[in-house]
Design a protein around this motif. Structure first.
Motif, PDB file in Angstrom:
ATOM      1  N   MET A   1       0.773  -0.831   0.493  1.00 35.84           N
ATOM      2  CA  MET A   1       0.223  -0.051   0.523  1.00 35.84           C
ATOM      3  C   MET A   1       0.847   1.380  -0.088  1.00 35.84           C
ATOM      4  O   MET A   1       1.578   1.145   0.886  1.00 35.84           O
ATOM      5  CB  MET A   1      -0.916   0.051   1.180  1.00 35.84           C
ATOM      6  CG  MET A   1      -1.571   1.090   1.322  1.00 35.84           C
ATOM      7  SD  MET A   1      -2.685   1.290   3.187  1.00 35.84           S
ATOM      8  CE  MET A   1      -2.607   2.245   3.447  1.00 35.84           C
ATOM      9  N   PRO A   2       0.775   2.469  -0.821  1.00 35.11           N
ATOM     10  CA  PRO A   2       1.457   3.552  -0.993  1.00 35.11           C
ATOM     11  C   PRO A   2       1.178   4.251  -0.047  1.00 35.11           C
ATOM     12  O   PRO A   2       0.239   4.691  -0.023  1.00 35.11           O
ATOM     13  CB  PRO A   2       1.139   3.934  -2.183  1.00 35.11           C
ATOM     14  CG  PRO A   2       0.257   2.685  -2.818  1.00 35.11           C
ATOM     15  CD  PRO A   2      -0.012   2.115  -2.432  1.00 35.11           C
ATOM     16  N   TYR A   3       2.712   4.861   0.620  1.00 32.13           N
ATOM     17  CA  TYR A   3       2.006   6.303   1.487  1.00 32.13           C
ATOM     18  C   TYR A   3       2.302   7.202   0.913  1.00 32.13           C
ATOM     19  O   TYR A   3       3.169   7.998   0.510  1.00 32.13           O
ATOM     20  CB  TYR A   3       2.764   5.841   3.128  1.00 32.13           C
ATOM     21  CG  TYR A   3       3.084   4.786   4.163  1.00 32.13           C
ATOM     22  CD1 TYR A   3       1.714   4.679   4.913  1.00 32.13           C
ATOM     23  CD2 TYR A   3       2.738   3.073   3.544  1.00 32.13           C
ATOM     24  CE1 TYR A   3       1.293   3.190   5.368  1.00 32.13           C
ATOM     25  CE2 TYR A   3       2.784   1.939   3.809  1.00 32.13           C
ATOM     26  CZ  TYR A   3       1.446   2.739   4.635  1.00 32.13           C
ATOM     27  OH  TYR A   3       1.465   1.077   5.240  1.00 32.13           O
ATOM     28  N   ALA A   4       1.562   8.509   1.254  1.00 34.11           N
ATOM     29  CA  ALA A   4       1.891  10.253   1.125  1.00 34.11           C
ATOM     30  C   ALA A   4       3.243  10.257   1.832  1.00 34.11           C
ATOM     31  O   ALA A   4       2.709   9.654   3.218  1.00 34.11           O
ATOM     32  CB  ALA A   4       0.377  11.054   1.081  1.00 34.11           C
ATOM     33  N   MET A   5       4.306  10.890   2.262  1.00 32.79           N
ATOM     34  CA  MET A   5       4.836  11.620   2.198  1.00 32.79           C
ATOM     35  C   MET A   5       4.360  12.444   3.485  1.00 32.79           C
ATOM     36  O   MET A   5       3.110  13.842   3.394  1.00 32.79           O
ATOM     37  CB  MET A   5       5.593  12.639   1.974  1.00 32.79           C
ATOM     38  CG  MET A   5       6.578  13.555   2.344  1.00 32.79           C
ATOM     39  SD  MET A   5       7.842  12.693   3.186  1.00 32.79           S
ATOM     40  CE  MET A   5       9.376  11.784   2.111  1.00 32.79           C
ATOM     41  N   VAL A   6       4.350  12.725   4.870  1.00 31.73           N
ATOM     42  CA  VAL A   6       4.308  13.826   5.833  1.00 31.73           C
ATOM     43  C   VAL A   6       4.836  14.862   6.161  1.00 31.73           C
ATOM     44  O   VAL A   6       5.713  14.253   5.011  1.00 31.73           O
ATOM     45  CB  VAL A   6       4.081  12.852   7.231  1.00 31.73           C
ATOM     46  CG1 VAL A   6       2.738  11.295   7.024  1.00 31.73           C
ATOM     47  CG2 VAL A   6       5.052  11.836   7.518  1.00 31.73           C
ATOM     48  N   LEU A   7       4.487  15.314   6.501  1.00 31.89           N
ATOM     49  CA  LEU A   7       4.557  16.742   7.132  1.00 31.89           C
ATOM     50  C   LEU A   7       6.159  17.150   5.640  1.00 31.89           C
ATOM     51  O   LEU A   7       7.087  17.998   6.285  1.00 31.89           O
ATOM     52  CB  LEU A   7       6.180  16.694   8.126  1.00 31.89           C
ATOM     53  CG  LEU A   7       5.172  15.943   9.253  1.00 31.89           C
ATOM     54  CD1 LEU A   7       6.614  15.271  10.313  1.00 31.89           C
ATOM     55  CD2 LEU A   7       4.597  16.624  10.029  1.00 31.89           C
ATOM     56  N   THR A   8       5.043  17.219   5.134  1.00 35.30           N
ATOM     57  CA  THR A   8       6.027  17.741   3.635  1.00 35.30           C
ATOM     58  C   THR A   8       6.224  19.519   3.752  1.00 35.30           C
ATOM     59  O   THR A   8       7.288  19.855   3.064  1.00 35.30           O
ATOM     60  CB  THR A   8       5.365  18.505   2.024  1.00 35.30           C
ATOM     61  OG1 THR A   8       3.768  18.456   2.604  1.00 35.30           O
ATOM     62  CG2 THR A   8       4.937  16.651   1.532  1.00 35.30           C
ATOM     63  N   THR A   9       5.687  20.036   4.715  1.00 40.20           N
ATOM     64  CA  THR A   9       6.394  22.119   4.519  1.00 40.20           C
ATOM     65  C   THR A   9       7.376  21.291   5.290  1.00 40.20           C
ATOM     66  O   THR A   9       8.451  23.019   5.017  1.00 40.20           O
ATOM     67  CB  THR A   9       4.543  22.196   5.088  1.00 40.20           C
ATOM     68  OG1 THR A   9       4.614  21.995   6.354  1.00 40.20           O
ATOM     69  CG2 THR A   9       3.821  22.569   4.218  1.00 40.20           C
ATOM     70  N   LYS A  10       7.634  20.851   6.202  1.00 42.73           N
ATOM     71  CA  LYS A  10       8.914  20.434   7.113  1.00 42.73           C
ATOM     72  C   LYS A  10      10.286  20.114   6.559  1.00 42.73           C
ATOM     73  O   LYS A  10      11.086  20.284   6.984  1.00 42.73           O
ATOM     74  CB  LYS A  10       8.797  20.133   8.125  1.00 42.73           C
ATOM     75  CG  LYS A  10       7.420  20.980   9.288  1.00 42.73           C
ATOM     76  CD  LYS A  10       7.582  20.733  10.673  1.00 42.73           C
ATOM     77  CE  LYS A  10       8.037  21.761  11.611  1.00 42.73           C
ATOM     78  NZ  LYS A  10       8.177  21.600  13.219  1.00 42.73           N
ATOM     79  N   ILE A  11       9.818  19.459   5.074  1.00 39.22           N
ATOM     80  CA  ILE A  11      10.988  19.087   5.064  1.00 39.22           C
ATOM     81  C   ILE A  11      11.464  19.645   4.392  1.00 39.22           C
ATOM     82  O   ILE A  11      12.268  20.830   3.846  1.00 39.22           O
ATOM     83  CB  ILE A  11      10.863  17.631   3.160  1.00 39.22           C
ATOM     84  CG1 ILE A  11       9.381  17.252   3.929  1.00 39.22           C
ATOM     85  CG2 ILE A  11      12.262  17.284   2.920  1.00 39.22           C
ATOM     86  CD1 ILE A  11       8.931  15.966   2.020  1.00 39.22           C
TER      87      ILE A  11
END
Length: 115
Positions: A1-11
């Protein structure tokens, strides 16, 4: 199952990209060798030093949950900085590293593109 990247604004902004070519090689006894691309998707990207800086305890929990669920066997859907197309990525075998600075945490990991 694919997961979306979390906390993208903090990368973090210091993510680096390496483009790699997979090849198959045959080496013969006289020193001659032949190389061919390894399949139709022989070029892949690797992203080093992906991660988040200055995470709170709640954000660390979110990041760990995603990284632990994905492991090195599932993949993350993510659009890297400077690109417009979402790609699939796997966390490399090295896993992830946490660095603690006072009450905040930095998490770093590497990703390889999945064709």
């Amino acid at each position: 199952m694919p997961y979306a990247m979390v906390l993208t604004t903090k990368i973090r902004q210091g993510v680096s990209r390496t483009s790699k070519q997979r090849i198959r090689q045959a080496v013969f006894g006289d020193g001659y060798s032949q190389e061919v691309p390894d399949g139709i998707n022989a070029q892949m990207d690797v992203r080093q030093n992906v991660g988040w800086d200055s995470l709170t305890a709640a954000e660390v929990g979110t990041a760990r949950a995603m990284l632990d669920a994905v492991g090195s066997t599932d993949y993350i859907s993510w659009t890297p900085p400077g690109e417009s197309v979402e790609k699939r990525w796997k966390v490399t075998n090295e896993g992830y590293t946490e660095t603690y600075t006072g009450t905040l945490t930095n998490i770093t990991f590497n990703l390889r593109e999945v064709p």
